[in-house]
Write a protein that holds these residues in place. Structure first.
Motif, PDB file in Angstrom:
ATOM      1  N   SER A  29       1.158  -2.273  -5.011  1.00 41.91           N
ATOM      2  CA  SER A  29       2.540  -3.131  -4.751  1.00 41.91           C
ATOM      3  C   SER A  29       2.718  -4.205  -5.637  1.00 41.91           C
ATOM      4  N   GLN A  30       1.705  -4.671  -5.847  1.00 37.54           N
ATOM      5  CA  GLN A  30       1.811  -5.512  -7.304  1.00 37.54           C
ATOM      6  C   GLN A  30       1.841  -5.164  -8.845  1.00 37.54           C
ATOM      7  N   GLY A  31       1.977  -4.336  -9.679  1.00 36.93           N
ATOM      8  CA  GLY A  31       1.496  -4.682 -11.083  1.00 36.93           C
ATOM      9  C   GLY A  31       0.883  -3.319 -10.857  1.00 36.93           C
ATOM     10  N   HIS A  68      -4.467   2.210  -2.576  1.00 34.90           N
ATOM     11  CA  HIS A  68      -3.064   2.611  -2.792  1.00 34.90           C
ATOM     12  C   HIS A  68      -2.137   2.422  -1.121  1.00 34.90           C
ATOM     13  N   ASP A  71      -2.965  -0.361   0.757  1.00 36.06           N
ATOM     14  CA  ASP A  71      -1.731  -1.185   0.232  1.00 36.06           C
ATOM     15  C   ASP A  71      -0.382  -1.772   0.838  1.00 36.06           C
ATOM     16  N   ASN A  72       0.427  -0.321   0.611  1.00 35.90           N
ATOM     17  CA  ASN A  72       1.739  -0.417   1.149  1.00 35.90           C
ATOM     18  C   ASN A  72       1.956   1.060   1.489  1.00 35.90           C
ATOM     19  N   ASP A 174      -7.163  -1.332 -10.399  1.00 31.46           N
ATOM     20  CA  ASP A 174      -6.954  -2.254  -9.918  1.00 31.46           C
ATOM     21  C   ASP A 174      -7.505  -3.923  -9.451  1.00 31.46           C
TER      22      ASP A 174
END
Length: 191
Positions: A29-31, A68, A71-72, A174
């Protein structure tokens, strides 16, 4: 040129099942890093219904897709014709990770071929189904699946698989959460 579909038609299902390789793309989601993973073994992908597909997630060096999705949920699965008429099919949707501890895991597992390194099953609810021309995709001949991943997983005992997953699959590149400690236990049954 390209066309949108309301559901996975018989023609699309036939095309998908004929491809020996497919690609999975996700992003945090964030970068962070966008991830694209090639997937082999045609028996690791299944169409569940008109808007739902799933694939067998096998042991690997990273855990980007799982991280990922948690995350989203965003995911795209792409199939390309390397033989026959040019075509690309993309399935855009929301994915979820089904681990061996999940109730639906045992129900989904028989849909796939036998593989020793099963981590999870990724289920995708398709929100957009589209094809495009694929005119620039080259012709390539499929010879056979590489057996190396199954052979590698088949040589590992339970403790070695657990240690590998704990070292390599706990978080994404990440720093997003991947497999939890209890999820690193290898599946006791083959797919």
């Amino acid at each position: 040129m390209g066309k949108l579909y309301e559901k996975l038609t018989d023609r699309l299902r036939e095309f998908i099942s004929a491809q020996p390789v497919y690609f999975v793309a996700t992003a945090p989601s964030q970068g962070g890093h966008v991830n694209v993973s090639p997937k082999g073994y045609a028996d690791t992908f299944t169409v569940i219904d008109d808007l739902t597909v799933a694939y067998l997630d096998l042991d690997g060096s990273g855990v980007e897709t799982i991280s990922h999705l948690r995350d989203n949920g965003r995911i795209t699965v792409m199939f390309c014709a390397f033989q026959g008429p040019p075509n690309i099919v993309r399935l855009y949707g929301t994915g979820r990770v089904v681990t061996p501890a999940d109730e639906s895991f045992a129900e989904l597992l028989p849909r796939f071929g036998p593989h020793p390194g099963v981590r999870s099953i990724i289920v995708v609810n398709c929100e957009r189904i589209a094809d495009s021309c694929g005119f620039a995709v080259p012709f390539m001949a499929f010879e056979e699946d590489r057996s190396m991943l199954d052979e590698w997983a088949g040589r590992k005992d339970v403790q070695q698989k657990r240690a590998y997953r704990a070292k390599n699959n706990r978080e994404s590149i990440d720093g997003l959460a991947g497999l939890s400690a209890e999820e690193t236990d290898p599946v006791t049954q083959h797919s």
